[in-house]
Motif scaffolding. Structure first.
Motif, PDB file in Angstrom:
ATOM      1  N   TYR A 273     -93.218-118.491 -45.635  1.00  0.00           N
ATOM      2  CA  TYR A 273     -91.826-118.692 -45.227  1.00  0.00           C
ATOM      3  C   TYR A 273     -91.224-119.781 -46.109  1.00  0.00           C
ATOM      4  CZ  TYR A 273     -92.681-116.434 -40.618  1.00  0.00           C
ATOM      5  OH  TYR A 273     -92.963-115.570 -39.600  1.00  0.00           O
TER       6      TYR A 273
ATOM      7  N   ARG B  40     -88.411-122.709 -46.001  1.00  0.00           N
ATOM      8  CA  ARG B  40     -87.539-123.437 -45.085  1.00  0.00           C
ATOM      9  C   ARG B  40     -86.945-124.606 -45.851  1.00  0.00           C
ATOM     10  NH1 ARG B  40     -90.741-124.145 -39.753  1.00  0.00           N
ATOM     11  NH2 ARG B  40     -92.043-125.200 -41.259  1.00  0.00           N
TER      12      ARG B  40
ATOM     13  N   VAL C   6     -93.877-122.597 -46.466  1.00  0.00           N
ATOM     14  CA  VAL C   6     -94.879-122.698 -45.397  1.00  0.00           C
ATOM     15  C   VAL C   6     -95.730-121.441 -45.447  1.00  0.00           C
ATOM     16  CG1 VAL C   6     -95.250-122.871 -42.903  1.00  0.00           C
ATOM     17  CG2 VAL C   6     -93.194-123.886 -43.926  1.00  0.00           C
TER      18      VAL C   6
ATOM     19  N   PRO D 227    -105.124-121.849 -32.635  1.00  0.00           N
ATOM     20  CA  PRO D 227    -104.187-122.881 -32.179  1.00  0.00           C
ATOM     21  C   PRO D 227    -102.730-122.497 -32.423  1.00  0.00           C
ATOM     22  CG  PRO D 227    -105.832-123.793 -33.691  1.00  0.00           C
ATOM     23  CD  PRO D 227    -106.007-122.326 -33.705  1.00  0.00           C
ATOM     24  N   SER D 228    -101.839-123.139 -31.710  1.00  0.00           N
ATOM     25  CA  SER D 228    -100.411-122.900 -31.878  1.00  0.00           C
ATOM     26  C   SER D 228    -100.008-123.105 -33.340  1.00  0.00           C
ATOM     27  CB  SER D 228     -99.655-123.881 -30.984  1.00  0.00           C
ATOM     28  OG  SER D 228     -98.287-123.640 -31.104  1.00  0.00           O
ATOM     29  N   GLY D 229     -99.224-122.159 -33.879  1.00  0.00           N
ATOM     30  CA  GLY D 229     -98.752-122.283 -35.262  1.00  0.00           C
ATOM     31  C   GLY D 229     -99.708-121.715 -36.306  1.00  0.00           C
ATOM     32  N   CYS D 230    -100.809-121.057 -35.867  1.00  0.00           N
ATOM     33  CA  CYS D 230    -101.788-120.574 -36.846  1.00  0.00           C
ATOM     34  C   CYS D 230    -101.391-119.216 -37.432  1.00  0.00           C
ATOM     35  CB  CYS D 230    -103.189-120.516 -36.250  1.00  0.00           C
ATOM     36  SG  CYS D 230    -103.400-119.208 -35.039  1.00  0.00           S
TER      37      CYS D 230
ATOM     38  N   THR E  95     -98.213-114.745 -34.206  1.00  0.00           N
ATOM     39  CA  THR E  95     -96.978-113.980 -34.018  1.00  0.00           C
ATOM     40  C   THR E  95     -96.508-113.393 -35.348  1.00  0.00           C
ATOM     41  OG1 THR E  95     -96.328-115.274 -32.096  1.00  0.00           O
ATOM     42  CG2 THR E  95     -94.561-114.128 -33.257  1.00  0.00           C
TER      43      THR E  95
ATOM     44  N   GLN F  48     -93.408-112.365 -27.318  1.00  0.00           N
ATOM     45  CA  GLN F  48     -93.982-113.566 -26.689  1.00  0.00           C
ATOM     46  C   GLN F  48     -93.148-114.074 -25.516  1.00  0.00           C
ATOM     47  OE1 GLN F  48     -95.114-116.517 -29.575  1.00  0.00           O
ATOM     48  NE2 GLN F  48     -96.383-117.630 -28.119  1.00  0.00           N
TER      49      GLN F  48
HETATM   50  N1  LIG Z   1     -88.846-117.866 -39.399  1.00  0.00           N
HETATM   51  C1  LIG Z   1     -89.622-118.863 -39.799  1.00  0.00           C
HETATM   52  N2  LIG Z   1     -89.253-119.673 -40.822  1.00  0.00           N
HETATM   53  C2  LIG Z   1     -90.031-120.666 -41.250  1.00  0.00           C
HETATM   54  N3  LIG Z   1     -91.251-120.939 -40.729  1.00  0.00           N
HETATM   55  C3  LIG Z   1     -91.697-120.176 -39.709  1.00  0.00           C
HETATM   56  C4  LIG Z   1     -90.904-119.108 -39.187  1.00  0.00           C
HETATM   57  N4  LIG Z   1     -91.589-118.522 -38.174  1.00  0.00           N
HETATM   58  C5  LIG Z   1     -92.745-119.208 -38.070  1.00  0.00           C
HETATM   59  N5  LIG Z   1     -92.820-120.195 -38.983  1.00  0.00           N
HETATM   60  C6  LIG Z   1     -93.955-121.116 -39.192  1.00  0.00           C
HETATM   61  O1  LIG Z   1     -95.100-120.338 -39.494  1.00  0.00           O
HETATM   62  C7  LIG Z   1     -96.259-120.846 -38.840  1.00  0.00           C
HETATM   63  C8  LIG Z   1     -96.872-119.754 -37.964  1.00  0.00           C
HETATM   64  O2  LIG Z   1     -95.999-119.468 -36.877  1.00  0.00           O
HETATM   65  P1  LIG Z   1     -96.324-118.375 -35.763  1.00  0.00           P
HETATM   66  O3  LIG Z   1     -95.145-118.278 -34.881  1.00  0.00           O
HETATM   67  O4  LIG Z   1     -96.789-117.151 -36.415  1.00  0.00           O
HETATM   68  O5  LIG Z   1     -97.550-119.080 -35.010  1.00  0.00           O
HETATM   69  P2  LIG Z   1     -98.323-118.664 -33.667  1.00  0.00           P
HETATM   70  O6  LIG Z   1     -99.771-118.646 -34.010  1.00  0.00           O
HETATM   71  O7  LIG Z   1     -97.741-117.446 -33.089  1.00  0.00           O
HETATM   72  O8  LIG Z   1     -98.051-119.916 -32.710  1.00  0.00           O
HETATM   73  P3  LIG Z   1     -97.908-119.983 -31.079  1.00  0.00           P
HETATM   74  O9  LIG Z   1     -99.308-119.899 -30.533  1.00  0.00           O
HETATM   75  O10 LIG Z   1     -97.314-121.327 -30.849  1.00  0.00           O
HETATM   76  O11 LIG Z   1     -97.031-118.862 -30.642  1.00  0.00           O
HETATM   77  C9  LIG Z   1     -95.810-122.081 -38.100  1.00  0.00           C
HETATM   78  O12 LIG Z   1     -96.086-123.190 -38.919  1.00  0.00           O
HETATM   79  C10 LIG Z   1     -94.313-121.886 -37.942  1.00  0.00           C
HETATM   80  O13 LIG Z   1     -93.638-123.122 -37.890  1.00  0.00           O
END
Ligand SMILES: Nc1ncnc2c1ncn2[C@@H]1O[C@H](COP(=O)(O)OP(=O)(O)OP(=O)(O)O)[C@@H](O)[C@H]1O
Ligand SMILES: [Mg+2]
Length: 334
Positions: free
Chosen positions: A11, A13, A18, A39-42, A45, A86
């Motif tokens: 991504y 930003r 990222v 973990p969250s953010g891995c 999604t 989610q």
């Molecule tokens: N649209 C976006 N633009 C920029 N960065 C993004 C975007 N969507 C997600 N990210 C970043 O990408 C990484 C992965 O996000 P993602 O939502 O896939 O994590 P996740 O594993 O689903 O987390 P959670 O368990 O909290 O739902 C994170 O660092 C997030 O900040």
């Protein structure tokens, strides 16, 4: 089947990059549930949303049923894939019934077919079809909305489902009920499912395979038993926790323990005494262990569904199986 090859998402930003998903390779077989956990953010999604092309890939390829997703029309692709968002993502201006019927309506089902499908799905989710039919999402609790989200994704019976923490906001009792119901249905439906969870116990229970992620990278992919018995690195070991021998027990049944005992020349069939605790052949070993720990003798008779005796198990059998000393088993289970 869903195949991920070198799948990467970067991504941008405010000029900053990222890496949310980093060269992921894995194969989810037809009819299997693969639980994505980490973990969250891995990147869980993000990975899901790449499958139905809500997020474009930066590198790599994804194939669904042998066809590369980029060669398909995205609208067509999304109709063939159920997606549980989610935060449930119900349409606020539509009633519950309209929400559930979104895809069936788009693909031209007749009114009667939609009505009976609505009825069936609501019953499956443990919600009264009549009571909720004309209500709007904001008139429901978070857990109820989440169940409507699951029902909506299943409505047109898609062969592939992407489920992003579908049971996350539910209380433990309803969650337990829906997990059971979901597994029971999946026995017949045989859908190919990517299921995001943050709960390792849920992953062990539901997953045919588990994929553990950290910072966008796939740390380990395998059956729950593989992962619990051979965590590949420190991260996975920490993630699944210290009581992995005990967690593994929920994957095995009393029948398997009895079989193992017989091979070691133990556990001959013993008459079923009236007062002895008993467990069924298909009881999972974690449940069986709780029964044994509560039993004054530390033993239980094994019976089948007709109450015919098949043998006896004791706490010491668990020591052989798990390598954990009985006194420690006691403290872990309690
Ligand atoms: N649209 C976006 N633009 C920029 N960065 C993004 C975007 N969507 C997600 N990210 C970043 O990408 C990484 C992965 O996000 P993602 O939502 O896939 O994590 P996740 O594993 O689903 O987390 P959670 O368990 O909290 O739902 C994170 O660092 C997030 O900040
Ligand atoms: Mg997420």
């Amino acid at each position: 089947m869903i195949t991920f090859k070198g799948v990467t998402k970067v991504y941008e930003r405010q000029g900053e990059k990222v890496k949310a998903v980093d060269h992921v390779n894995m194969k989810v077989e037809e009819g299997e549930i693969c639980v994505l956990i980490g973990p969250s953010g891995c990147g869980k999604t993000t990975l899901l949303r790449m499958v139905n092309r809500l997020v474009p890939l930066s590198e790599g390829t994804i194939e669904v049923g042998g066809t590369e997703i980029n060669s398909l029309d995205p609208i067509q692709l999304r109709r063939s894939i159920g997606y549980v968002i989610q935060q449930n993502g119900l349409f606020p201006n539509m009633t519950i019934e309209e929400n559930i019927n979104v895809v069936p309506k788009m693909i031209g089902w007749d009114v009667q077919k939609m009505k009976s499908r609505y009825q069936e799905l609501m019953e499956m989710m443990g919600l009264d079809p009549e009571e909720y039919r004309k209500r709007f999402p904001w008139e429901l609790s978070g857990g109820q909305q989440q169940r409507i989200g699951v029902a909506r994704a299943m409505a047109a019976d898609p062969p592939v489902m992407l489920m992003d923490e579908p049971f996350g906001a539910l209380d433990p009792v309803i969650r337990d009920h829906l997990q059971n119901e979901f597994l029971r249905l999946q026995k017949h439906m045989k859908k190919t499912i990517l299921f995001v969870s943050h709960d390792i116990d849920e992953a062990i229970r539901l997953g045919d395979k588990i994929a553990i992620f950290n910072k966008g990278s796939l740390m380990q992919f395998g059956t729950p038993d593989d992962i619990l018995s051979n965590p590949r690195n420190e991260f996975v070991r920490d993630f699944i926790g210290t009581d992995r021998e005990i967690k593994r027990l929920s994957l095995l049944t009393v029948k398997e323990l009895l079989h193992k005992g017989k091979k070691l020349g133990r556990s001959q069939t013993i008459p079923h005494e009236v007062n002895r605790e008993s467990v069924k052949l298909d009881t999972d070993l974690r449940t069986a262990l709780s029964v044994l720990l509560a039993s004054p003798t530390g033993e239980a008779a094994v019976v089948d569904h007709h109450n015919h005796p098949h043998g006896i198990i004791s706490i010491s059998d668990f020591q052989i199986l798990t390598g954990v000393h009985p006194t420690k088993l006691q403290t872990i289970v309690r």
